[in-house]
Design a protein around this motif. Structure first.
Motif, PDB file in Angstrom:
ATOM      1  N   ARG A   1       0.906  -1.296   0.012  1.00 24.52           N
ATOM      2  CA  ARG A   1       0.037   0.056   0.031  1.00 24.52           C
ATOM      3  C   ARG A   1       0.850   1.410   0.064  1.00 24.52           C
ATOM      4  O   ARG A   1       0.374   2.483  -0.370  1.00 24.52           O
ATOM      5  CB  ARG A   1      -1.073   0.125   1.113  1.00 24.52           C
ATOM      6  CG  ARG A   1      -2.067  -1.007   1.160  1.00 24.52           C
ATOM      7  CD  ARG A   1      -3.173  -0.976   2.169  1.00 24.52           C
ATOM      8  NE  ARG A   1      -4.182  -2.169   2.163  1.00 24.52           N
ATOM      9  CZ  ARG A   1      -4.723  -2.427   3.170  1.00 24.52           C
ATOM     10  NH1 ARG A   1      -4.827  -1.815   4.083  1.00 24.52           N
ATOM     11  NH2 ARG A   1      -5.647  -3.258   2.710  1.00 24.52           N
ATOM     12  N   GLU A   2       2.131   1.357   0.460  1.00 31.33           N
ATOM     13  CA  GLU A   2       2.825   2.284   0.340  1.00 31.33           C
ATOM     14  C   GLU A   2       4.435   1.709  -0.212  1.00 31.33           C
ATOM     15  O   GLU A   2       4.904   0.792   0.104  1.00 31.33           O
ATOM     16  CB  GLU A   2       3.322   2.779   1.930  1.00 31.33           C
ATOM     17  CG  GLU A   2       1.948   3.397   2.640  1.00 31.33           C
ATOM     18  CD  GLU A   2       2.463   3.944   4.117  1.00 31.33           C
ATOM     19  OE1 GLU A   2       3.670   4.086   4.188  1.00 31.33           O
ATOM     20  OE2 GLU A   2       1.392   4.401   4.623  1.00 31.33           O
ATOM     21  N   ARG A   3       4.814   2.447  -1.036  1.00 30.97           N
ATOM     22  CA  ARG A   3       6.071   2.093  -1.679  1.00 30.97           C
ATOM     23  C   ARG A   3       7.304   2.479  -0.972  1.00 30.97           C
ATOM     24  O   ARG A   3       7.242   3.583  -0.242  1.00 30.97           O
ATOM     25  CB  ARG A   3       6.182   2.904  -3.010  1.00 30.97           C
ATOM     26  CG  ARG A   3       7.360   2.441  -3.912  1.00 30.97           C
ATOM     27  CD  ARG A   3       7.351   3.162  -5.122  1.00 30.97           C
ATOM     28  NE  ARG A   3       8.543   3.207  -6.002  1.00 30.97           N
ATOM     29  CZ  ARG A   3       9.003   2.078  -6.845  1.00 30.97           C
ATOM     30  NH1 ARG A   3       7.689   1.381  -7.061  1.00 30.97           N
ATOM     31  NH2 ARG A   3       9.855   1.947  -7.475  1.00 30.97           N
ATOM     32  N   ILE A   4       8.020   1.745  -0.750  1.00 25.99           N
ATOM     33  CA  ILE A   4       9.472   1.933  -0.076  1.00 25.99           C
ATOM     34  C   ILE A   4      10.154   2.715  -0.868  1.00 25.99           C
ATOM     35  O   ILE A   4      10.801   2.497  -1.980  1.00 25.99           O
ATOM     36  CB  ILE A   4      10.099   0.575   0.455  1.00 25.99           C
ATOM     37  CG1 ILE A   4       9.114  -0.276   1.246  1.00 25.99           C
ATOM     38  CG2 ILE A   4      11.489   0.898   1.064  1.00 25.99           C
ATOM     39  CD1 ILE A   4       9.892  -1.639   1.540  1.00 25.99           C
ATOM     40  N   GLU A   5      10.396   3.990  -0.256  1.00 23.02           N
ATOM     41  CA  GLU A   5      11.337   5.176  -1.019  1.00 23.02           C
ATOM     42  C   GLU A   5      12.558   5.310  -0.354  1.00 23.02           C
ATOM     43  O   GLU A   5      12.604   5.655   0.888  1.00 23.02           O
ATOM     44  CB  GLU A   5      10.668   6.301  -1.248  1.00 23.02           C
ATOM     45  CG  GLU A   5       9.400   6.197  -2.127  1.00 23.02           C
ATOM     46  CD  GLU A   5       9.676   6.283  -3.584  1.00 23.02           C
ATOM     47  OE1 GLU A   5      10.750   6.197  -3.942  1.00 23.02           O
ATOM     48  OE2 GLU A   5       8.707   5.826  -4.318  1.00 23.02           O
ATOM     49  N   LEU A   6      13.524   4.951  -0.992  1.00 17.64           N
ATOM     50  CA  LEU A   6      15.044   5.652  -0.253  1.00 17.64           C
ATOM     51  C   LEU A   6      15.664   6.823  -0.686  1.00 17.64           C
ATOM     52  O   LEU A   6      15.339   7.252  -1.703  1.00 17.64           O
ATOM     53  CB  LEU A   6      15.882   4.206  -0.391  1.00 17.64           C
ATOM     54  CG  LEU A   6      15.491   2.847  -0.052  1.00 17.64           C
ATOM     55  CD1 LEU A   6      16.450   1.819  -0.292  1.00 17.64           C
ATOM     56  CD2 LEU A   6      15.178   3.080   1.671  1.00 17.64           C
TER      57      LEU A   6
END
Length: 361
Positions: free
Chosen positions: A339-344
């Motif tokens: 549901r939430e993208r992992i953004e680095l």
């Protein structure tokens, strides 16, 4: 049904029993049963070698990815070969370039890049370097058993921490917990994410597929430990193998309960020498359903063992592939995955100095 010619005890602790010739070999030799029991004895002796580690000096550390179906841009692999011995590993054919067998040699003759950190530091220090996500161990597991002693992966992560470079890694090993003192603070800065591969919750099946990897229940404990330390953690259900790893929904439910919040899957890939190795494995472990399994793999690959087309190689094509995709998507929706993208964050990167005068210019 093909005859099972390899005794089960001869491959205990290994994914395969054979040092099959690689595709560049001029000669290929097969064991032959002369009726006196010598085949079984020779296989038992052949398949109980100790793991050998040799060292090499790498010329470069970063591999650049131009495949549109892979989510990361760069990768770093501290090791060649992998002691986990996963029979389905798509990296097995890379041992052919070393004049080694993709079979038993891939699991027992490992190469460690002893200068990986020094070369990586030099790569990151280049004026032309553009920081993007680095995946550690994209070809072979960066936390395979020899990492406990050699600590090359830990050294790479220490450099990532020093220069503020984001990274991800995928592993089947619980050894990643050793490095939580580095990974957790970096995760808090949006510089790290970890994915744990769980192909099945069935321990017996896992032992056959991935003989020297951590047990499924241990991998779930690793997911829990990572999540409790604030590390973004996902679960990889790669590869999906028809009628072998068919508990996709159960794996996703257990991973969600343990703390994973993202998930992905691939269907089995059988490039080059992986195809005959996998077929042999099926005849040993699942002879009664081997033909059925291969039939469905062919259905997902346009009638072939494998199709390398970028558009379909990860998920396959056809009706069976669509059914697997629907199962995965519906299960993810039900549990709440992705549901939430992992953004680095790449903006924190600061190029390292490779000499005493580097900071003067």
């Amino acid at each position: 049904m093909s005859e099972v010619r390899i005794p089960l005890h001869a491959i205990k602790g290994r994914g395969t029993s054979t040092r099959m010739a690689h595709r560049f070999s001029r000669d290929a030799r097969d064991a032959w049963d002369d009726g006196w029991g010598t085949l079984e004895d020779s296989l038992a002796e052949e398949t109980q070698p100790s793991t050998e580690v040799t060292f090499e000096d790498a010329r470069s550390a970063i591999s650049r990815n131009d495949s549109p179906d892979i989510h990361f841009d760069y990768s770093v692999n501290p090791y060649r070969g992998c002691e986990h011995g996963c029979i389905y590993c798509y990296a097995r054919p890379t041992h052919s370039y070393l004049n080694l067998s993709p079979g038993l040699d891939f699991e027992t003759k490992l190469i460690a890049k002893r200068n990986i950190v020094e070369v990586l530091r030099a790569d990151l220090a280049k004026r032309s370097y553009l920081p993007k996500l680095i995946n550690i161990g994209s070809a072979t597991d960066c936390y395979q058993p020899i990492e406990r002693e050699l600590r090359l992966t830990r050294s790479v992560i220490e450099l990532m921490q020093e220069v503020g470079h984001p990274f991800s890694l995928v592993t089947k090993s619980s050894s990643v917990e050793r490095d939580l003192d580095l990974i957790a603070p970096m995760a808090a800065r949006k510089l790290a994410a970890v994915y744990i591969t769980i192909t099945t919750l069935d321990g017996e099946v896992a032992r056959k597929l991935e003989p020297r990897a951590a047990a499924p229940h241990r991998r779930l404990r690793t997911i829990r430990a990572l999540a409790e330390h604030g590390v973004p953690v996902g679960v990889s259900l790669a590869p999906h193998i028809p009628f072998v790893t068919d508990d996709m929904e159960q794996v996703l439910e257990a991973a969600w309960d343990a703390g994973a919040r993202s998930a992905f899957y691939h269907v089995i890939r059988l490039p080059w020498e992986v195809a005959p190795l996998f077929k042999q494995w099926l005849e040993v472990h699942y002879p009664l359903r081997a033909a059925r399994i291969m039939s469905h793999i062919h259905e997902m690959r346009g009638g072939k063992d494998y199709d390398a087309d970028f558009a379909t190689r990860m998920k396959g094509s056809g009706l069976w592939s669509d059914l697997v995709r629907q199962r995965f998507q519906k299960a993810c929706q039900r549990f709440g995955f992705n549901r939430e993208r992992i953004e680095l964050d790449v903006s924190q990167f600061r190029a390292p100095s490779v000499s005493g005068q580097g900071d003067l210019f």
